[in-house]
Design an enzyme around this catalytic site. Sequence first.
Site, PDB file in Angstrom:
ATOM      1  N   GLY A  84     -65.213  10.466 -37.673  1.00  0.00           N
ATOM      2  CA  GLY A  84     -64.115  10.923 -36.643  1.00  0.00           C
ATOM      3  C   GLY A  84     -63.750  12.318 -35.774  1.00  0.00           C
ATOM      4  O   GLY A  84     -64.802  12.557 -36.270  1.00  0.00           O
ATOM      5  N   ALA A  85     -62.510  12.233 -35.629  1.00  0.00           N
ATOM      6  CA  ALA A  85     -62.626  13.484 -35.362  1.00  0.00           C
ATOM      7  C   ALA A  85     -62.274  15.057 -36.001  1.00  0.00           C
ATOM      8  O   ALA A  85     -63.325  15.755 -36.056  1.00  0.00           O
ATOM      9  CB  ALA A  85     -60.364  13.815 -35.694  1.00  0.00           C
ATOM     10  N   LYS A 104     -61.628   7.785 -43.859  1.00  0.00           N
ATOM     11  CA  LYS A 104     -60.125   8.018 -44.020  1.00  0.00           C
ATOM     12  C   LYS A 104     -59.558   7.876 -45.612  1.00  0.00           C
ATOM     13  O   LYS A 104     -60.717   7.442 -46.342  1.00  0.00           O
ATOM     14  CB  LYS A 104     -58.502   6.812 -43.673  1.00  0.00           C
ATOM     15  CG  LYS A 104     -59.131   7.237 -42.379  1.00  0.00           C
ATOM     16  CD  LYS A 104     -57.920   8.378 -42.373  1.00  0.00           C
ATOM     17  CE  LYS A 104     -57.447   9.094 -40.577  1.00  0.00           C
ATOM     18  NZ  LYS A 104     -56.675   8.806 -40.494  1.00  0.00           N
ATOM     19  N   LYS A 132     -51.845  21.484 -50.506  1.00  0.00           N
ATOM     20  CA  LYS A 132     -51.729  20.825 -49.086  1.00  0.00           C
ATOM     21  C   LYS A 132     -51.052  19.316 -49.481  1.00  0.00           C
ATOM     22  O   LYS A 132     -50.311  19.010 -47.931  1.00  0.00           O
ATOM     23  CB  LYS A 132     -53.105  20.601 -48.715  1.00  0.00           C
ATOM     24  CG  LYS A 132     -53.381  20.147 -47.736  1.00  0.00           C
ATOM     25  CD  LYS A 132     -54.547  20.579 -46.226  1.00  0.00           C
ATOM     26  CE  LYS A 132     -54.357  19.574 -44.923  1.00  0.00           C
ATOM     27  NZ  LYS A 132     -55.392  19.662 -44.754  1.00  0.00           N
ATOM     28  N   ASN A 141     -48.129  18.102 -46.452  1.00  0.00           N
ATOM     29  CA  ASN A 141     -48.143  16.636 -46.438  1.00  0.00           C
ATOM     30  C   ASN A 141     -47.206  16.056 -46.863  1.00  0.00           C
ATOM     31  O   ASN A 141     -46.232  14.935 -45.852  1.00  0.00           O
ATOM     32  CB  ASN A 141     -49.850  15.326 -46.753  1.00  0.00           C
ATOM     33  CG  ASN A 141     -49.868  16.237 -45.733  1.00  0.00           C
ATOM     34  OD1 ASN A 141     -50.441  16.526 -44.233  1.00  0.00           O
ATOM     35  ND2 ASN A 141     -51.901  16.698 -46.779  1.00  0.00           N
ATOM     36  N   ASN A 200     -45.519  14.329 -43.217  1.00  0.00           N
ATOM     37  CA  ASN A 200     -46.156  12.731 -42.559  1.00  0.00           C
ATOM     38  C   ASN A 200     -45.292  12.068 -42.661  1.00  0.00           C
ATOM     39  O   ASN A 200     -45.425  11.191 -41.654  1.00  0.00           O
ATOM     40  CB  ASN A 200     -47.505  12.579 -43.478  1.00  0.00           C
ATOM     41  CG  ASN A 200     -48.365  13.597 -42.258  1.00  0.00           C
ATOM     42  OD1 ASN A 200     -48.546  14.607 -42.777  1.00  0.00           O
ATOM     43  ND2 ASN A 200     -49.527  13.308 -43.057  1.00  0.00           N
ATOM     44  N   GLU A 258     -52.666   7.335 -44.799  1.00  0.00           N
ATOM     45  CA  GLU A 258     -52.700   7.247 -45.898  1.00  0.00           C
ATOM     46  C   GLU A 258     -51.900   7.563 -47.048  1.00  0.00           C
ATOM     47  O   GLU A 258     -51.630   8.356 -47.533  1.00  0.00           O
ATOM     48  CB  GLU A 258     -53.723   8.485 -45.825  1.00  0.00           C
ATOM     49  CG  GLU A 258     -55.238   8.760 -44.624  1.00  0.00           C
ATOM     50  CD  GLU A 258     -55.605  10.173 -44.652  1.00  0.00           C
ATOM     51  OE1 GLU A 258     -57.028   9.915 -45.519  1.00  0.00           O
ATOM     52  OE2 GLU A 258     -55.265  11.162 -44.608  1.00  0.00           O
TER      53      GLU A 258
END
Length: 304
Positions: A9-10, A78, A186, A190, A194, A269
């Site tokens: 994906g990305a 993911k 990290k 998030n 998020n 996620e």
Amino acid sequence: MKIAVLGAGAMGCLYGGLLSIGDNEVWLIDIWKEHVNRINEKGLIIEDENGKKIIKNVQATIDTNDIGIVDLILVFVKSTITDKALKPVKNIIGENTLILTLQNGLGNIEKIQSVVGKKNIIAGTTSHGSTLLEPARIYHAGKGTTVIGEIDRENTERIQNLKEIFTKCKIETVITNNVLGVIWDKLLVNVGINAITALTELRNGELLDFKETEELLEIAVEEGINVSKAKKIILINEDPIEHTKKVCRLTTSNKSSMLQDIINKRKTEIEMINGAIVKEGERQGIKTPINLALTNLIKIKERN
Ligand code: NAD
């Protein structure tokens, strides 16, 4: 090096494209036929603020029987499906195949371990950002460091080799002896950004424009810090709340990945981010009510 990227994906396309220079043989594995076919027919387009590059030196496939044993699998599905995606590609994993996860969230190491054991897993984080624009075309949104580390060993020759290969491909990479600390650092960012952006549809920087969202960010991260302390994780940042706010300011106009998932009606996620704080908190006997509320509200949004 023979490299397979699981989940093109990305981010998978970004790293696959960057790694395709030099002697590397890169295979992109994905289940999305149109995307795979277009990469093979016309090349992979990577755009950034300086223009676009067309990468022809990668092969894409949905069938791993084409590939053979690889030296490295870079997992970029993911985190909700890490184990499910890895099981059918066991045919490309040999005795010395390294498996590297740079995915977000908690639990990827354990999911990979459940399929292939712990011996060859390397983990880390990435500060790059990428968006999939259409089949075979991505936008390289943000650039930064890739941090990699052995799970419970100090620096090894294999990780040093990996760093050299990444560096040759212009992926700025550093090795850490505290990979869990890096992953938790990290994770806490998030945790603070998020879910709240996904629920309010605010951009990252706008979270600090309202005292209500800023307060939620602070408490969500604080709960995460308490859980990390109970788990004896050594965080890298001394003040994760301030660090999260700094990330909000640095990425002020970004829509978080969870907000994008909600807008595009994709599964988020959440279970691996705020949900992981709740689950780990339960194990440690620590209450995490704000993370529970954020997790449950996102789940309702996903269902609707
Ligand atoms: P994405 O949705 O763009 O890509 C995931 C890809 O996996 C898709 O192309 C999908 O078709 C493919 N896929 C789904 N099931 C599969 C299967 N069974 N086998 C093979 N491929 C399968 O996601 P992304 O944005 O690239 O994110 C990947 C990971 O990287 C996530 O953990 C994310 O949090 C993390 N991450 C993303 C960014 C970013 O800027 N996009 C930045 C840092 C970290």
